[in-house]
Design an enzyme around this catalytic site. Structure first.
Site, short mmCIF file in Angstrom:
data_model
loop_
_atom_site.label_atom_id
_atom_site.label_comp_id
_atom_site.label_asym_id
_atom_site.label_seq_id
_atom_site.Cartn_x
_atom_site.Cartn_y
_atom_site.Cartn_z
N SER A 125 7.66 12.86 -6.98
CA SER A 125 6.83 12.03 -6.12
C SER A 125 7.65 10.93 -5.49
O SER A 125 8.56 10.37 -6.11
CB SER A 125 5.69 11.41 -6.93
N THR A 184 -2.77 9.22 -5.32
CA THR A 184 -2.73 10.14 -4.19
C THR A 184 -3.55 11.40 -4.43
O THR A 184 -3.84 11.76 -5.57
CB THR A 184 -1.27 10.53 -3.89
N THR A 197 -1.95 8.71 0.61
CA THR A 197 -1.80 8.01 -0.67
C THR A 197 -2.34 6.58 -0.52
O THR A 197 -2.60 6.13 0.59
CB THR A 197 -0.31 8.01 -1.07
N ASP A 247 4.11 19.29 -2.99
CA ASP A 247 5.18 18.32 -3.17
C ASP A 247 6.39 18.92 -3.88
O ASP A 247 7.45 18.30 -3.94
CB ASP A 247 4.68 17.11 -3.98
N GLU A 275 -2.24 13.74 -2.18
CA GLU A 275 -1.15 14.29 -1.36
C GLU A 275 -1.48 14.14 0.12
O GLU A 275 -1.49 13.03 0.62
CB GLU A 275 -0.79 15.73 -1.74
#
Length: 581
Positions: free
Chosen positions: A459, A413, A395, A435, A415
């Site tokens: 997140s 991001t 990120t 996520d 990820e």
């Protein structure tokens, strides 16, 4: 031994170093605005990105214009961390209107997503297998976020925002040590060196790019040129959208991303969440971001540190505030458009005071609290199953204050590093679906962060701003770092607001992360070894760490000027634009 003297000496050393490292005010200047005479600033994870943002501010652009230009460049020069194939949260402050909004450009699950999509029978698919599959790709949100925030705040023409990135992609940029350093390891862990397009770009001739190589990306330049001329429709419909769907549907583990998913994507404007810290106001974004964690941590830390007699005690309070809040966040926070997140109850000062009283013994495993039950006077903590999901650091973060005092705190991001490793149009697609809570047990209640169609994964990204007792902007901060983001950002706030550090000193201070039963301490940064030893002596399960993945980028409003910091663990730069005399 107490850490007080050692911490003070380390803070003093970092302060001394920061004086020499801090960027000097630029000879350039911007027109002084009524009520704002402090100039403008950008701090981002790569000098090219900072320069792009500053170019927009010199033209009189809004902080949002600068953020978009900077992030479009980061997608080129820092593809391991973010890009237009991913998503972002942008916390935007309008000084004149005293308005603070979180613009949610988080990726979204395709319509074909199912809660068991990462299960292989009764077992959870291994992360590396899930990460590199098309099944991990969510609908990207970055370009829609650019377009929607520019429509609301932008002062410069849309096409101008992409000029720096298009120029760099066309003429080439020098590959940085950080980007090059990832590539040999990625060849071992991922399909980056095998996937069409990505292999040729990052491993020309079968060899990884090296620091100092000049790399051009004409496909990225073409993609941005089309977006610049046609708007976001060039991304979410047509040939580029078809290419994204084809990449997501390829083996192994193909996903369900469709043209309909892309065309239907929308950003969401979410409220800011604020809470008191001493005489200040700490504000961050609503779920599915983890901004709520900053408000909670600062509130609980204030309770725990109220009677701290030493710096040792303050560090322990810092650790325990994290342990308490991470446990609550992991259990209760998800996409509020799909689950009822008890935001009001979690932020209730009475609950935070009560939660502080539940401080765990140093060797105990933290458990979530019961904010709903506390408010209702009965137990309601079992509405969700336990969530063991994690986020891999991949990120970036940037902070901007413009010449009118407007501000942006933007975390973006793809990820994991280099996202899904799937390459389209000169950029990488995200693996954001990992996520979500990947474990699915059909006989149990779902997790708050369980997978569902059109849902956004929770997140850890936590863009934050702090306001002074008069309601004026004081501080802008944020960081990358996967699940460690709340801890990193919390450190930046406590370092400046309670430990008396400059932004540079707070950012450079050892990272201390306390999620679950372990407390991770960064020991290759002084006084990390002393902190680790003191926490061990108190009974904490300390894990000594090196190579933390923070990328804090902070701006502090200080008197009649701005102080910025770029995390020395990355390659960032701060630039300041002084007001006109």
């Amino acid at each position: 031994m107490l850490l007080t003297s050692r911490l003070a000496r380390a803070a003093g050393l970092l302060l001394l170093l920061s004086v020499t490292a801090c960027s000097s005010p630029s000879a350039d200047s911007v027109a002084r605005q009524p009520g704002w005479d402090k100039g403008a600033m950008v701090t981002a994870a790569n000098p090219h990105a900072t320069a792009a943002g500053m170019a927009m501010l010199r033209r009189g652009g809004h902080a949002v214009d600068a953020a978009i230009a900077a992030h479009a460049v980061l997608g080129l020069v820092e593809p391991q961390s973010s890009g237009i194939g991913g998503g972002a949260f942008m916390l935007v402050y309008q000084r004149e209107q005293q308005d603070l909004v979180l613009h949610d450009g988080r990726e979204m699950a395709p319509a074909g997503a199912t809660p068991d999509m990462f299960m292989a029978g009764a077992e959870v698919m291994p992360f590396l297998e899930a990460w590199q599959g098309g099944v991990a790709i969510g609908v990207p949100g970055a370009i829609a976020l650019y377009a929607d925030t520019h429509a609301k705040y932008g002062k410069l023409p849309w096409a101008e925002l992409f000029e720096p990135a298009i120029k760099l992609a066309t003429e080439g940029f020098v590959v940085s040590p950080r980007m090059a350093g990832f590539l040999p390891r990625m060849a071992e862990l991922s399909r980056l060196d095998d996937n069409p397009g990505a292999a040729a770009y990052f491993y020309p001739g079968g060899e990884p790019l090296k620091a100092g190589d000049l790399r051009k990306n004409p496909a990225y330049a073409d993609t941005l040129s089309r977006v610049a001329s046609e708007g976001k429709s060039a991304f979410y419909t047509g040939p580029l959208a078809q290419a994204m769907v084809a990449a997501a549907g390829a083996q192994p583990n193909p996903g369900s991303l469709s043209l309909e998913d892309l065309a239907a994507y929308r950003t969401v404007d979410r409220p800011s969440l604020c809470g008191p810290y001493q005489q200040l106001r700490v504000c961050a974004g609503a779920p599915p971001s983890s901004g709520i964690s900053q408000v909670m941590m600062m509130g609980i830390y204030q309770e725990l540190a109220a009677n701290a007699g030493s710096m040792d005690d303050r560090v322990a309070a810092f650790v325990d505030a994290q342990r308490l809040v991470y446990a609550d966040r992991d259990h209760f926070v998800g996409d509020p458009d799909h689950v009822d997140v008890p935001v009001e109850q979690l932020l209730d000062p009475a609950y935070l005071e009560h939660r502080a009283s539940e401080r765990f013994a140093p060797g105990a495993t933290p458990e979530h609290g019961d904010p709903l039950g506390f408010a209702a006077g009965k137990s309601m903590a079992g509405i969700w199953s336990r969530d063991r999901s994690g986020e891999v650091p991949g990120t970036t973060h940037l902070s901007v204050i413009d010449s009118e005092g407007n501000a942006v705190s933007m975390t973006a991001t793809v990820e994991a590093p280099f996202g899904s490793s799937r390459w389209v149009g000169g950029f990488l697609l995200n693996n954001q679906m990992t996520d979500f809570a990947r474990e699915f047990n059909p006989g149990e209640q779902p997790q708050a962060n369980a997978i569902a169609p059109h849902k956004r994964p929770r997140s850890s990204m936590s863009p934050v701003m702090v306001f002074d007792p008069q309601g004026q902007l004081l501080l802008v901060s944020g960081s990358p770092g996967g699940n460690n983001i709340p801890a990193y950002v919390f450190k930046s706030l406590v370092g400046v607001l309670d430990w008396g550090m400059t932004p540079e000193a707070a950012v450079a201070f050892p990272n201390i992360t306390a999620r679950g039963e372990k407390v991770r301490v960064e020991v290759n940064v002084e006084p990390g070894p002393q902190i680790a030893g003191a926490l061990k002596a108190r009974g904490y399960n300390v894990q000594e760490r090196e190579g933390e993945n923070s990328g804090l980028h902070m701006i502090l409003v200080s008197g009649d000027t701005l102080q910025g910091a770029a995390d020395p663990r990355r390659e960032g730069k701060v630039e300041y634009l002084a007001p006109a005399p």
